[in-house]
Scaffold this motif. Structure first.
Motif, PDB file in Angstrom:
ATOM      1  N   GLU A  42      48.498  53.386  49.502  1.00 56.96           N
ATOM      2  CA  GLU A  42      48.309  52.161  48.739  1.00 56.96           C
ATOM      3  C   GLU A  42      47.373  52.385  47.549  1.00 56.96           C
ATOM      4  N   LEU A  43      47.767  51.817  46.428  1.00 59.58           N
ATOM      5  CA  LEU A  43      46.916  51.783  45.241  1.00 59.58           C
ATOM      6  C   LEU A  43      46.007  50.564  45.379  1.00 59.58           C
ATOM      7  N   GLN A  44      44.690  50.807  45.416  1.00 58.88           N
ATOM      8  CA  GLN A  44      43.741  49.717  45.643  1.00 58.88           C
ATOM      9  C   GLN A  44      42.804  49.558  44.456  1.00 58.88           C
ATOM     10  N   HIS A  45      42.254  48.352  44.326  1.00 59.47           N
ATOM     11  CA  HIS A  45      41.351  48.067  43.216  1.00 59.47           C
ATOM     12  C   HIS A  45      40.223  47.162  43.680  1.00 59.47           C
ATOM     13  N   ARG A  46      39.143  47.189  42.950  1.00 59.00           N
ATOM     14  CA  ARG A  46      38.065  46.207  43.071  1.00 59.00           C
ATOM     15  C   ARG A  46      37.288  46.212  41.764  1.00 59.00           C
ATOM     16  N   TYR A  47      36.493  45.164  41.556  1.00 57.16           N
ATOM     17  CA  TYR A  47      35.815  44.986  40.279  1.00 57.16           C
ATOM     18  C   TYR A  47      34.514  45.777  40.208  1.00 57.16           C
ATOM     19  N   VAL A  48      34.307  46.410  39.063  1.00 56.49           N
ATOM     20  CA  VAL A  48      32.995  46.967  38.729  1.00 56.49           C
ATOM     21  C   VAL A  48      32.192  45.915  37.965  1.00 56.49           C
ATOM     22  N   LYS A  49      32.878  45.229  37.022  1.00 54.90           N
ATOM     23  CA  LYS A  49      32.285  44.107  36.294  1.00 54.90           C
ATOM     24  C   LYS A  49      33.343  43.030  36.142  1.00 54.90           C
ATOM     25  N   GLY A  50      32.894  41.783  36.175  1.00 54.69           N
ATOM     26  CA  GLY A  50      33.815  40.674  35.961  1.00 54.69           C
ATOM     27  C   GLY A  50      34.273  40.058  37.271  1.00 54.69           C
ATOM     28  N   PRO A  51      35.294  39.202  37.193  1.00 54.32           N
ATOM     29  CA  PRO A  51      35.943  38.770  35.954  1.00 54.32           C
ATOM     30  C   PRO A  51      35.093  37.788  35.150  1.00 54.32           C
ATOM     31  N   THR A  52      35.175  37.892  33.839  1.00 56.25           N
ATOM     32  CA  THR A  52      34.432  37.017  32.940  1.00 56.25           C
ATOM     33  C   THR A  52      35.433  36.164  32.164  1.00 56.25           C
TER      34      THR A  52
ATOM     35  N   THR B  43      47.919  49.230  33.055  1.00 58.59           N
ATOM     36  CA  THR B  43      46.876  48.204  33.087  1.00 58.59           C
ATOM     37  C   THR B  43      46.917  47.378  31.808  1.00 58.59           C
ATOM     38  N   ASP B  44      46.290  46.239  31.864  1.00 56.66           N
ATOM     39  CA  ASP B  44      46.165  45.368  30.692  1.00 56.66           C
ATOM     40  C   ASP B  44      44.871  44.571  30.851  1.00 56.66           C
ATOM     41  N   ARG B  45      44.249  44.274  29.742  1.00 59.64           N
ATOM     42  CA  ARG B  45      43.037  43.440  29.721  1.00 59.64           C
ATOM     43  C   ARG B  45      41.891  44.010  30.559  1.00 59.64           C
ATOM     44  N   ILE B  46      41.785  45.328  30.626  1.00 53.90           N
ATOM     45  CA  ILE B  46      40.555  45.916  31.161  1.00 53.90           C
ATOM     46  C   ILE B  46      39.595  46.008  29.979  1.00 53.90           C
ATOM     47  N   ILE B  47      38.618  45.109  29.961  1.00 52.52           N
ATOM     48  CA  ILE B  47      37.729  44.932  28.812  1.00 52.52           C
ATOM     49  C   ILE B  47      36.336  45.430  29.165  1.00 52.52           C
ATOM     50  N   THR B  48      35.814  46.332  28.365  1.00 52.45           N
ATOM     51  CA  THR B  48      34.503  46.917  28.611  1.00 52.45           C
ATOM     52  C   THR B  48      33.432  45.833  28.708  1.00 52.45           C
ATOM     53  N   GLY B  49      32.697  45.861  29.798  1.00 50.37           N
ATOM     54  CA  GLY B  49      31.604  44.919  29.993  1.00 50.37           C
ATOM     55  C   GLY B  49      32.010  43.562  30.519  1.00 50.37           C
ATOM     56  N   LYS B  50      33.321  43.269  30.574  1.00 52.64           N
ATOM     57  CA  LYS B  50      33.782  41.956  31.021  1.00 52.64           C
ATOM     58  C   LYS B  50      34.700  42.043  32.244  1.00 52.64           C
ATOM     59  N   ALA B  51      35.631  42.965  32.218  1.00 53.05           N
ATOM     60  CA  ALA B  51      36.573  43.117  33.328  1.00 53.05           C
ATOM     61  C   ALA B  51      36.870  44.594  33.495  1.00 53.05           C
ATOM     62  N   GLU B  52      36.060  45.274  34.311  1.00 54.19           N
ATOM     63  CA  GLU B  52      36.206  46.703  34.537  1.00 54.19           C
ATOM     64  C   GLU B  52      36.662  46.954  35.965  1.00 54.19           C
ATOM     65  N   ALA B  53      37.530  47.948  36.138  1.00 53.95           N
ATOM     66  CA  ALA B  53      38.186  48.167  37.429  1.00 53.95           C
ATOM     67  C   ALA B  53      37.730  49.468  38.077  1.00 53.95           C
ATOM     68  N   GLU B  54      37.738  49.460  39.410  1.00 49.97           N
ATOM     69  CA  GLU B  54      37.556  50.673  40.206  1.00 49.97           C
ATOM     70  C   GLU B  54      38.802  50.803  41.078  1.00 49.97           C
ATOM     71  N   ILE B  55      39.485  51.944  40.999  1.00 50.66           N
ATOM     72  CA  ILE B  55      40.728  52.113  41.744  1.00 50.66           C
ATOM     73  C   ILE B  55      40.640  53.341  42.646  1.00 50.66           C
ATOM     74  N   ARG B  56      41.505  53.378  43.642  1.00 51.63           N
ATOM     75  CA  ARG B  56      41.613  54.546  44.514  1.00 51.63           C
ATOM     76  C   ARG B  56      42.999  54.540  45.173  1.00 51.63           C
ATOM     77  N   LEU B  57      43.379  55.668  45.757  1.00 50.84           N
ATOM     78  CA  LEU B  57      44.524  55.751  46.645  1.00 50.84           C
ATOM     79  C   LEU B  57      44.005  55.891  48.065  1.00 50.84           C
ATOM     80  N   ALA B  58      44.657  55.225  48.998  1.00 53.09           N
ATOM     81  CA  ALA B  58      44.234  55.282  50.392  1.00 53.09           C
ATOM     82  C   ALA B  58      45.467  55.294  51.289  1.00 53.09           C
ATOM     83  N   ALA B  59      45.371  56.016  52.400  1.00 49.17           N
ATOM     84  CA  ALA B  59      46.463  56.073  53.378  1.00 49.17           C
ATOM     85  C   ALA B  59      46.085  55.193  54.578  1.00 49.17           C
TER      86      ALA B  59
END
Length: 271
Positions: A150-160, A79-95
């Motif tokens: 599949e590696l999946q993602h969605r935002y917890v915070k952001g993008p800012t 990962t890169d540029r996961i910034i606390t309070g500005k761009a936080e990620a939620e990830i999971r694996l799914a079939a």
């Protein structure tokens, strides 16, 4: 020998079922030389991942696992540029099962993993192990079905987005394709002795205002999104090689803070 009056009479049906079970186990047993069950991924660079479709789960790493052998998988990504309070990620694996005309259904999902990152830009590394819970008995020879993890993602915070503090000048401006006024932006009401010179923004095609001075280093300003790579690898492993794998998922993250998220839900909306 005398018979045991308490013995249960043998059942041909039970014996046939046991024989089928053993045959299936033999057919699925991996080659003794196969230490891994490889599902190749191709990208090892953290790529900007924007918020998609009202922040639905979006896949950034896909491994074709059609015909997989092991029920434990491991993947790694950066990962890169996961910034606390500005761009936080939620990830999971799914079939997923893919079938028909571009149809796709989620059949299993790990718990989510929230990456808070750090207050400054850092490269992060994440390793994830999971028991995929793909039901035994899928028809892997089905020509119309393909199965993926599949590696999946969605935002917890952001993008800012960050707006750089560029310099501005108070100036006249016009379009490149707009003809210059007859005497420029300065209106000379007294052309005989040039006693007065009045700055005017009413000249045709001319505007007056603050003009931002472009910096070549900032022609592509940061849009505030975090960066996540494709899976560096996704492999199936034996139990002794993926001892931490669970149906909920297990992982570690280096490059900031992370924490457990919500339980896996195959009914969450996804792309």
């Amino acid at each position: 020998m005398p018979t045991n009056p308490n013995a249960i009479a043998p059942s041909l049906v039970n014996e046939l079922n046991e024989l089928k079970r053993r045959l299936a186990a033999v057919e699925r047993k991996p080659d003794v030389l196969a230490k891994f069950d490889r599902y190749p991924s191709t990208e090892w660079a953290a790529i900007g991942r924007g918020k998609v479709a009202d922040n639905k789960w979006s896949s950034c790493g896909i491994a074709n696992v059609t015909g997989l052998v092991y029920d434990r998988v491991e993947c790694k990504f950066i990962t890169d540029r996961i910034i606390t309070g500005k761009a936080e990620a939620e990830i999971r694996l799914a079939a997923f099962r893919h079938y028909g005309n571009a149809q796709k259904e989620c059949v299993s999902a790990s718990d989510s993993f929230i990456i808070r990152g750090s207050t400054s830009r850092q490269i992060g590394t994440c390793l994830f192990q999971w028991i995929h819970s793909i039901p035994f008995g899928w028809d892997y020879s089905d020509e119309v079905s393909i199965y993926t993890i599949e590696l999946q993602h969605r935002y917890v915070k952001g993008p800012t987005a960050e707006v750089p503090d560029r310099k501005q000048l108070l100036a006249f401006s016009k379009g490149v394709n707009t003809n210059s006024p007859d005497i420029g932006a300065l209106k000379m009401p007294n052309n005989e002795n040039f006693a007065t010179a009045v700055v005017s923004e009413t000249r045709p095609g001319v505007s007056l205002g603050w003009v931002t001075v472009s910096d070549p280093a900032e022609l592509d300003p940061y849009d505030g999104s975090y960066n996540i790579s494709n899976m560096h690898y996704c492999v199936g492993l034996t139990a002794d090689r993926a001892t931490n794998a669970t149906t909920a998922g297990w992982g570690w993250y280096r490059g900031g803070t992370a924490e457990g998220g919500a339980p896996g839900n195959i009914n969450d909306p996804f792309i």
